[in-house]
Scaffold this motif. Sequence first.
Motif, short mmCIF file in Angstrom:
data_model
loop_
_atom_site.label_atom_id
_atom_site.label_comp_id
_atom_site.label_asym_id
_atom_site.label_seq_id
_atom_site.Cartn_x
_atom_site.Cartn_y
_atom_site.Cartn_z
N TYR A 64 1.02 -1.16 0.04
CA TYR A 64 0.00 0.07 -0.13
C TYR A 64 0.90 1.16 -0.07
CZ TYR A 64 -2.25 4.05 2.42
OH TYR A 64 -2.62 5.16 2.76
N VAL A 65 2.08 1.24 0.88
CA VAL A 65 2.78 2.51 0.95
C VAL A 65 3.43 2.67 -0.48
CG1 VAL A 65 4.82 3.63 1.92
CG2 VAL A 65 2.97 2.14 3.48
N ALA A 66 4.22 1.39 -1.07
CA ALA A 66 4.86 1.47 -2.30
C ALA A 66 4.23 1.98 -3.39
CB ALA A 66 5.16 -0.04 -2.42
N ILE A 67 2.97 1.65 -3.26
CA ILE A 67 1.92 2.13 -4.70
C ILE A 67 1.11 3.41 -4.26
CG2 ILE A 67 0.06 1.60 -6.19
CD1 ILE A 67 1.09 -1.40 -5.79
N CYS A 68 0.61 3.40 -3.24
CA CYS A 68 -0.08 5.03 -2.78
C CYS A 68 0.85 6.10 -2.34
CB CYS A 68 -1.22 4.60 -1.80
SG CYS A 68 -2.30 3.20 -2.38
N LYS A 69 1.84 5.80 -1.75
CA LYS A 69 2.86 6.81 -1.38
C LYS A 69 4.09 6.59 -1.68
CE LYS A 69 -0.16 7.55 2.72
NZ LYS A 69 -0.80 8.86 2.55
N PRO A 70 4.51 6.49 -3.02
CA PRO A 70 5.75 6.10 -3.67
C PRO A 70 6.80 7.09 -3.26
CG PRO A 70 4.50 6.79 -5.28
CD PRO A 70 3.36 6.99 -4.23
N LEU A 71 6.57 8.26 -3.09
CA LEU A 71 7.68 9.40 -2.85
C LEU A 71 8.07 9.25 -1.30
CD1 LEU A 71 6.25 12.37 -4.71
CD2 LEU A 71 8.02 10.87 -5.54
N HIS A 72 7.27 8.62 -0.43
CA HIS A 72 7.63 8.80 1.06
C HIS A 72 7.86 7.07 1.45
CE1 HIS A 72 6.24 12.76 1.27
NE2 HIS A 72 5.13 12.64 0.69
N TYR A 73 8.02 6.38 0.46
CA TYR A 73 7.98 4.86 0.76
C TYR A 73 9.25 4.48 1.73
CZ TYR A 73 8.49 -0.04 0.08
OH TYR A 73 8.90 -1.50 0.25
N MET A 74 10.60 4.98 1.18
CA MET A 74 11.94 4.78 1.86
C MET A 74 11.90 5.53 3.14
SD MET A 74 13.10 2.35 0.07
CE MET A 74 14.50 1.99 1.08
N THR A 75 11.18 6.48 3.45
CA THR A 75 11.03 7.39 4.71
C THR A 75 10.04 6.48 5.69
OG1 THR A 75 11.43 9.31 3.47
CG2 THR A 75 10.64 9.55 5.61
N ILE A 76 8.98 6.04 5.09
CA ILE A 76 7.82 5.47 6.06
C ILE A 76 8.45 4.06 6.38
CG2 ILE A 76 5.37 4.74 6.08
CD1 ILE A 76 4.68 6.84 4.30
N MET A 77 8.82 3.35 5.41
CA MET A 77 9.19 2.06 5.48
C MET A 77 10.70 1.86 5.58
SD MET A 77 6.40 0.68 5.73
CE MET A 77 6.56 -1.22 5.80
N ASN A 78 11.32 2.61 6.64
CA ASN A 78 12.73 2.53 6.82
C ASN A 78 13.17 1.25 7.48
OD1 ASN A 78 12.72 3.09 9.58
ND2 ASN A 78 11.99 5.04 9.12
N HIS A 79 14.39 1.04 7.51
CA HIS A 79 14.76 -0.36 7.90
C HIS A 79 14.51 -0.59 9.54
CE1 HIS A 79 17.01 -4.11 7.94
NE2 HIS A 79 17.85 -3.63 9.02
#
Length: 312
Positions: A121-136
């Motif tokens: 959901y984050v990858a497709i709906c919020k692609p610009l913030h993906y790596m920020t939201i889903m950090n390690h």
Amino acid sequence: MKNRTSVTTFILLGLTEDTQLQVLIFIFLLATYMLSVTGNLTIIILTFVDSNLKTPMYFFLQNFSFLEISFTTSCIPRYLYSISMSDRTITYNACVAQLFFIDIFAVIEFFLLAIMSYDRYVAICKPLHYMTIMNHKVCKTLVMCCWMTAFIIVLPPYSLLLNLEFCDSNVIEHFGCDVPPMLKISCSDTELIQQMMIVCAVVIFVITLICVVLSYMCIIRTILKFPSVQQRKKAFSTCSSHMIVVSISYGSCIFIYVKSSSKEQVKINKGVAVLTSSISPMLNPFIYSLRNKQVKQAFKDSLKKIALLSKK
């Protein structure tokens, strides 16, 4: 009043009494188990060594593959031993240990599937913030939460299960230790455990399913807004593998627990259970790899590196 004795061993009836059919089942389960372990272990290794697979999606896939190996190892090898050695007995301690590991790994898988849906959901709906939201750090925290939640849910009914007494029979009508057949042969009052099991199952199933459904509703709505057909196809392809795995996991669960009770249900459920614990873990690596260009490329690159090293 019933004669209460301390049971030290159980007898597992397995799937069939037919010797020839047992040989076929042994070959089938051994093959699927080896493919399952090899396939999932390959995914784990690839996600460790390939720099292109260092994304949140593959981190979750790595953990899911570990759970699949653990889940199938909790039940299939013991049944293979039972068939090969013609030994249906299992000690009380081994039985409750098997029961615990099967349940804990299965529950963690359901929560992880929900987390993987949120990741898509984050990858497709919020692609610009993906790596920020889903950090390690967030990914590791989410996986730890899956494990902690599973233990919190499983331990209370499991602790009650340890206090069960068995007097009339020690024969479990299954190929492995499972809660329903154990409750059936217990001479203790099992009403509280049954109620707790139902509540826990509903909580796990409903919470994770709601998360999956809401995530994919948002994903589909977002994808349909994409201007080009090519973009929509690419977006759907990133989710298709996970959707197939979710369908298999929830579909088998619904089939086992929603089916109406009958004499044939026990046999059918045993068959579905053995397929779930053998076929599903075997299929998942192929589902993710055959439909994923990055995984296929990483596999090819690894084979090339191995070939080069072997020539030196």
